[in-house]
Design an enzyme around this catalytic site. Structure first.
Site, PDB file in Angstrom:
ATOM      1  N   LYS A 227       9.816   9.906  -1.153  1.00 18.20           N
ATOM      2  CA  LYS A 227       9.411   9.842  -2.569  1.00 18.20           C
ATOM      3  C   LYS A 227       9.920  11.129  -3.215  1.00 18.20           C
ATOM      4  O   LYS A 227       9.481  12.233  -2.835  1.00 18.20           O
ATOM      5  CB  LYS A 227       7.895   9.782  -2.691  1.00 18.20           C
ATOM      6  CG  LYS A 227       7.237   8.491  -2.233  1.00 18.20           C
ATOM      7  CD  LYS A 227       5.727   8.679  -2.171  1.00 18.20           C
ATOM      8  CE  LYS A 227       4.975   7.360  -2.084  1.00 18.20           C
ATOM      9  NZ  LYS A 227       3.545   7.577  -1.756  1.00 18.20           N
TER      10      LYS A 227
ATOM     11  N   LYS B 219      10.847   0.263  -1.054  1.00 18.09           N
ATOM     12  CA  LYS B 219       9.721  -0.465  -1.647  1.00 18.09           C
ATOM     13  C   LYS B 219       9.590  -0.041  -3.101  1.00 18.09           C
ATOM     14  O   LYS B 219       9.641   1.149  -3.432  1.00 18.09           O
ATOM     15  CB  LYS B 219       8.418  -0.258  -0.868  1.00 18.09           C
ATOM     16  CG  LYS B 219       7.885   1.154  -0.773  1.00 18.09           C
ATOM     17  CD  LYS B 219       6.463   1.144  -0.185  1.00 18.09           C
ATOM     18  CE  LYS B 219       5.813   2.504  -0.282  1.00 18.09           C
ATOM     19  NZ  LYS B 219       4.394   2.491   0.092  1.00 18.09           N
TER      20      LYS B 219
ATOM     21  N   ASP C 157       0.757  -0.864   4.125  1.00 17.45           N
ATOM     22  CA  ASP C 157       0.452   0.550   3.895  1.00 17.45           C
ATOM     23  C   ASP C 157      -1.032   0.645   3.542  1.00 17.45           C
ATOM     24  O   ASP C 157      -1.414   0.456   2.389  1.00 17.45           O
ATOM     25  CB  ASP C 157       1.305   1.115   2.738  1.00 17.45           C
ATOM     26  CG  ASP C 157       0.935   2.569   2.430  1.00 17.45           C
ATOM     27  OD1 ASP C 157       0.153   3.157   3.211  1.00 17.45           O
ATOM     28  OD2 ASP C 157       1.426   3.109   1.420  1.00 17.45           O
TER      29      ASP C 157
ATOM     30  N   GLU D 201      -1.540  -1.689   0.363  1.00 19.88           N
ATOM     31  CA  GLU D 201      -0.323  -2.483   0.121  1.00 19.88           C
ATOM     32  C   GLU D 201      -0.085  -3.518   1.219  1.00 19.88           C
ATOM     33  O   GLU D 201      -0.124  -3.181   2.395  1.00 19.88           O
ATOM     34  CB  GLU D 201       0.898  -1.562   0.041  1.00 19.88           C
ATOM     35  CG  GLU D 201       0.764  -0.539  -1.068  1.00 19.88           C
ATOM     36  CD  GLU D 201       1.867   0.511  -1.076  1.00 19.88           C
ATOM     37  OE1 GLU D 201       2.962   0.241  -0.549  1.00 19.88           O
ATOM     38  OE2 GLU D 201       1.616   1.601  -1.615  1.00 19.88           O
TER      39      GLU D 201
ATOM     40  N   HIS E 153      -5.054   1.285  -5.977  1.00 16.80           N
ATOM     41  CA  HIS E 153      -4.112   0.694  -6.937  1.00 16.80           C
ATOM     42  C   HIS E 153      -4.647  -0.566  -7.619  1.00 16.80           C
ATOM     43  O   HIS E 153      -3.935  -1.202  -8.397  1.00 16.80           O
ATOM     44  CB  HIS E 153      -2.787   0.334  -6.248  1.00 16.80           C
ATOM     45  CG  HIS E 153      -2.018   1.537  -5.793  1.00 16.80           C
ATOM     46  ND1 HIS E 153      -0.908   1.450  -4.999  1.00 16.80           N
ATOM     47  CD2 HIS E 153      -2.191   2.852  -6.043  1.00 16.80           C
ATOM     48  CE1 HIS E 153      -0.432   2.653  -4.762  1.00 16.80           C
ATOM     49  NE2 HIS E 153      -1.201   3.526  -5.381  1.00 16.80           N
TER      50      HIS E 153
ATOM     51  N   SER F 153      -2.333   7.698  -4.867  1.00 17.81           N
ATOM     52  CA  SER F 153      -2.801   8.066  -3.525  1.00 17.81           C
ATOM     53  C   SER F 153      -1.893   9.189  -3.021  1.00 17.81           C
ATOM     54  O   SER F 153      -1.094   9.021  -2.115  1.00 17.81           O
ATOM     55  CB  SER F 153      -2.752   6.859  -2.595  1.00 17.81           C
ATOM     56  OG  SER F 153      -1.446   6.332  -2.496  1.00 17.81           O
TER      57      SER F 153
ATOM     58  N   GLU G  99       1.082  -1.975  -8.874  1.00 13.52           N
ATOM     59  CA  GLU G  99       2.454  -2.188  -8.419  1.00 13.52           C
ATOM     60  C   GLU G  99       2.915  -3.637  -8.595  1.00 13.52           C
ATOM     61  O   GLU G  99       3.882  -4.082  -7.981  1.00 13.52           O
ATOM     62  CB  GLU G  99       2.607  -1.739  -6.965  1.00 13.52           C
ATOM     63  CG  GLU G  99       2.339  -0.230  -6.833  1.00 13.52           C
ATOM     64  CD  GLU G  99       2.695   0.344  -5.475  1.00 13.52           C
ATOM     65  OE1 GLU G  99       3.005  -0.442  -4.552  1.00 13.52           O
ATOM     66  OE2 GLU G  99       2.667   1.572  -5.348  1.00 13.52           O
TER      67      GLU G  99
ATOM     68  N   GLU H 252       2.741   1.802   7.524  1.00 13.14           N
ATOM     69  CA  GLU H 252       2.832   3.123   6.872  1.00 13.14           C
ATOM     70  C   GLU H 252       1.445   3.749   6.739  1.00 13.14           C
ATOM     71  O   GLU H 252       0.477   3.044   6.423  1.00 13.14           O
ATOM     72  CB  GLU H 252       3.456   2.912   5.477  1.00 13.14           C
ATOM     73  CG  GLU H 252       3.546   4.176   4.637  1.00 13.14           C
ATOM     74  CD  GLU H 252       4.060   3.868   3.222  1.00 13.14           C
ATOM     75  OE1 GLU H 252       4.880   2.935   3.051  1.00 13.14           O
ATOM     76  OE2 GLU H 252       3.620   4.565   2.287  1.00 13.14           O
TER      77      GLU H 252
ATOM     78  N   SER I 247      10.889   5.040  -1.519  1.00 19.97           N
ATOM     79  CA  SER I 247       9.722   4.490  -2.230  1.00 19.97           C
ATOM     80  C   SER I 247       9.626   4.956  -3.672  1.00 19.97           C
ATOM     81  O   SER I 247       9.944   6.093  -4.004  1.00 19.97           O
ATOM     82  CB  SER I 247       8.455   4.934  -1.487  1.00 19.97           C
ATOM     83  OG  SER I 247       7.299   4.608  -2.212  1.00 19.97           O
ATOM     84  N   HIS I 248       9.125   4.054  -4.484  1.00 21.51           N
ATOM     85  CA  HIS I 248       8.668   4.348  -5.851  1.00 21.51           C
ATOM     86  C   HIS I 248       7.307   5.043  -5.786  1.00 21.51           C
ATOM     87  O   HIS I 248       6.777   5.282  -4.691  1.00 21.51           O
ATOM     88  CB  HIS I 248       8.540   3.028  -6.617  1.00 21.51           C
ATOM     89  CG  HIS I 248       7.480   2.129  -6.038  1.00 21.51           C
ATOM     90  ND1 HIS I 248       6.831   1.164  -6.741  1.00 21.51           N
ATOM     91  CD2 HIS I 248       6.939   2.087  -4.775  1.00 21.51           C
ATOM     92  CE1 HIS I 248       5.947   0.558  -5.981  1.00 21.51           C
ATOM     93  NE2 HIS I 248       5.991   1.096  -4.791  1.00 21.51           N
ATOM     94  N   ARG I 249       6.699   5.324  -6.935  1.00 23.87           N
ATOM     95  CA  ARG I 249       5.305   5.755  -7.004  1.00 23.87           C
ATOM     96  C   ARG I 249       4.495   4.660  -7.705  1.00 23.87           C
ATOM     97  O   ARG I 249       5.054   3.817  -8.418  1.00 23.87           O
ATOM     98  CB  ARG I 249       5.155   7.066  -7.786  1.00 23.87           C
ATOM     99  CG  ARG I 249       5.815   8.287  -7.179  1.00 23.87           C
ATOM    100  CD  ARG I 249       5.532   8.528  -5.728  1.00 23.87           C
ATOM    101  NE  ARG I 249       4.152   8.662  -5.316  1.00 23.87           N
ATOM    102  CZ  ARG I 249       3.577   9.766  -4.853  1.00 23.87           C
ATOM    103  NH1 ARG I 249       4.290  10.891  -4.791  1.00 23.87           N
ATOM    104  NH2 ARG I 249       2.324   9.789  -4.437  1.00 23.87           N
ATOM    105  N   SER I 250       3.184   4.722  -7.553  1.00 24.10           N
ATOM    106  CA  SER I 250       2.365   3.704  -8.228  1.00 24.10           C
ATOM    107  C   SER I 250       2.399   3.893  -9.745  1.00 24.10           C
ATOM    108  O   SER I 250       2.301   2.928 -10.499  1.00 24.10           O
ATOM    109  CB  SER I 250       0.939   3.736  -7.699  1.00 24.10           C
ATOM    110  OG  SER I 250       0.411   5.033  -7.764  1.00 24.10           O
TER     111      SER I 250
ATOM    112  N   ASP J 197       3.898   8.866   5.217  1.00 23.47           N
ATOM    113  CA  ASP J 197       3.998   9.106   3.771  1.00 23.47           C
ATOM    114  C   ASP J 197       3.215  10.390   3.455  1.00 23.47           C
ATOM    115  O   ASP J 197       3.794  11.488   3.432  1.00 23.47           O
ATOM    116  CB  ASP J 197       3.451   7.883   3.027  1.00 23.47           C
ATOM    117  CG  ASP J 197       3.306   8.085   1.526  1.00 23.47           C
ATOM    118  OD1 ASP J 197       3.758   9.124   1.015  1.00 23.47           O
ATOM    119  OD2 ASP J 197       2.727   7.218   0.840  1.00 23.47           O
TER     120      ASP J 197
HETATM  121  C1  PEP Z   1       2.214   4.889  -1.487  1.00 26.93           C
HETATM  122  O1  PEP Z   1       1.139   5.325  -1.051  1.00 26.93           O
HETATM  123  O2  PEP Z   1       3.117   4.622  -0.699  1.00 26.93           O
HETATM  124  C2  PEP Z   1       2.416   4.708  -2.940  1.00 26.93           C
HETATM  125  C3  PEP Z   1       3.554   4.223  -3.432  1.00 26.93           C
HETATM  126  O3  PEP Z   1       1.359   5.019  -3.747  1.00 26.93           O
HETATM  127  P1  PEP Z   1       1.230   6.317  -4.660  1.00 26.93           P
HETATM  128  O4  PEP Z   1       2.445   6.430  -5.498  1.00 26.93           O
HETATM  129  O5  PEP Z   1      -0.035   6.077  -5.440  1.00 26.93           O
HETATM  130  O6  PEP Z   1       1.101   7.480  -3.706  1.00 26.93           O
HETATM  131 MG    MG Z   2       2.082   5.164   1.147  1.00 30.98          MG
END
Ligand code: PEP
Ligand code: MG
Length: 436
Positions: A342, A393, A246, A168, A159, A39, A211, A292, A369-372, A317
């Site tokens: 990110k 997260k 989120d 999320e 996801h 996303s 995730e 978020e 944050s991580h990514r998906s 985000d």
């Molecule tokens: C998010 O939207 O916060 C997320 C972690 O997803 P993505 O990595 O797919 O953007």
């Molecule tokens: Mg997000």
């Protein structure tokens, strides 16, 4: 001194190719692997893919690898820049070599791996842990703050394959007394949730999303939150574990409305005002502490309207894409109160730190944050401690690429305590962690 830089294609957690970097100095070989979102925000730095349908369906990353080995590597080695002291100059060189505003030329996936590996090499050369090196780079003060882990235990949106529009549903163990206790409490809730889902929907409902959260056959936001309430209560942590959502709403914003049925057969379009009412009712009914991307990245008016009267941390985000230009715009428009961080949205570590520090100057919070699409690289665990953001997260307490970050954080907490350092668990004050 950097003596060699090699890049190679490896798989991410969705089975797509990504860039792995090996950077050699006199202190050893330092590796970084680049994550990838689904996303994604429209204004993110460009992830360079080859677009050849016969190779990983267009997703191969040979151009990015070529750019690392033939353009970035030689220039960086020739520059003589020193990893222990020159992270900012190294990142500036990477930006200059690319020459575009969004890293479209060399690719953020080429550039970020180099920037991460340089930080790891810099830490080793300076005799520091990575979190300590990043603390020095960011200028964060002591004491060390261990973050509240926000576990995404119910996956929806793009996801997962269920019909839930919201991406999320997270649990946040703010009432724990340490990071490791926070992990234990949340993992217990996760296992209770599994049993509840099995009982209600059968064994097939405990399949997981990108995730690591479950993706049961539900569609409505309140159904997800009711499940969380039940799981937290069965685990015995009522009051100690709060929630966060989120919705990743840019994914279902079309022609001025938000279609909560975008994964369902029946469309369910809500006006921004109706969506605001829905959020307010969820916030009043459930113990939610963070929201978020409740609105789309180009729906600035709704962000500003909602922010006037939002009782919880409001995180941008897609809206901000870890870019100081949008952080500044959001500040001027009073659109949110926190920045999601990110690293691959912006493409270098220095720029990510700069965006975070700008957010801090505005009195905002920063949520790492991580990514998906993730990898086992645990860089962001060190980043959240180094920058003292107080929350992170990294998905559910499940799947190797997710728990790699949580496990590294447990290790950091243990090491800090063993060294006799003052360590604070952010807990309910996660939003104010940089000022604790
Ligand atoms: C998010 O939207 O916060 C997320 C972690 O997803 P993505 O990595 O797919 O953007
Ligand atoms: Mg997000």
């Amino acid at each position: 001194m950097i003596t060699a830089i090699k890049a190679a294609p490896r798989l991410d957690s969705r089975g797509n190719p990504t860039v792995q970097l090996d950077l050699t100095t006199e202190h050893g070989v330092f590796r970084a692997i680049v994550p990838s979102g689904a996303s994604t925000g429209a204004n993110e730095a460009v992830e360079l893919r080859d677009g050849d349908p016969s190779n990983y369906s267009g997703k191969s990353v040979h151009k990015a690898i070529h750019n690392v080995e033939n353009i970035i590597g030689p220039a960086l080695i020739k520059s003589g820049l020193r990893v222990e002291t020159d992270q900012k100059k190294i990142d500036e060189l990477l930006i200059a070599l690319d020459g575009t505003k969004n890293k479209a030329n060399l690719g953020a996936n080429a550039i970020l791996g180099v920037s991460m590996a340089c930080a790891r090499a810099g830490a080793a050369a300076a005799g520091l842990e990575l979190y300590e090196f990043l603390r020095r780079e960011s200028g964060a003060k002591k004491p060390y703050v261990m973050p509240v882990p926000f576990f995404n235990v119910l996956n929806g949106g793009v996801h997962s394959g269920n019909k839930m529009a919201f991406q999320e549903n997270m649990i946040a163990p703010v009432g724990a007394s340490s990071f490791s206790e926070a992990v234990r409490m949340s993992s217990e809730v996760y296992q209770h949730l599994k049993q509840i889902l099995t009982k209600q929907f059968g064994a097939s409902a405990v399949g997981i999303g990108d995730e690591g959260g479950f993706a049961p056959p539900i569609s409505q936001p309140h159904e997800a939150l009711d499940l969380l309430v039940e799981a937290v209560s069965e685990a015995g942590y009522e009051g100690k574990i709060k929630f966060a959502i989120d919705p990743a709403s840019s994914e279902f914003f079309k022609n001025g409305t938000y279609d909560l049925g975008f994964k369902d057969d029946a469309p369910n379009p809500l006006s921004p005002e109706q969506l605001m009412d829905l959020y307010h009712s969820l916030l009043s009914k459930y113990p939610i502490v963070l929201l978020e991307d409740p609105f789309a990245e180009n729906d600035w008016a709704s962000w500003t309207e909602f922010c006037k009267n939002c009782p919880v941390e409001l995180v941008g985000d897609d809206l901000l894409v870890t870019n100081k230009i949008y952080v500044q715009e959001a500040h001027e428009k009073k659109a949110c109160t926190a920045m999601l961080l990110k690293i691959n949205q912006i493409g270098t570590i220095s720029e990510a730190l700069e965006a975070a520090n700008l957010a801090y100057r505005y009195g905002w919070s920063v949520f790492v944050s991580h990514r998906s699409g993730e990898t086992t690289d645990d860089f962001i665990a060190d980043l959240v401690v180094g920058l003292r953001t107080g929350h992170i997260k990294s998905g559910a307490p499940c799947r190797g690429e997710r728990v790699a970050k949580y496990n590294r954080l447990i290790e950091i907490e243990e090491a800090l305590l063993a060294r006799g350092e003052e360590v604070v668990y952010a807990g309910a004050k996660f939003s104010a962690a940089s000022r604790l």
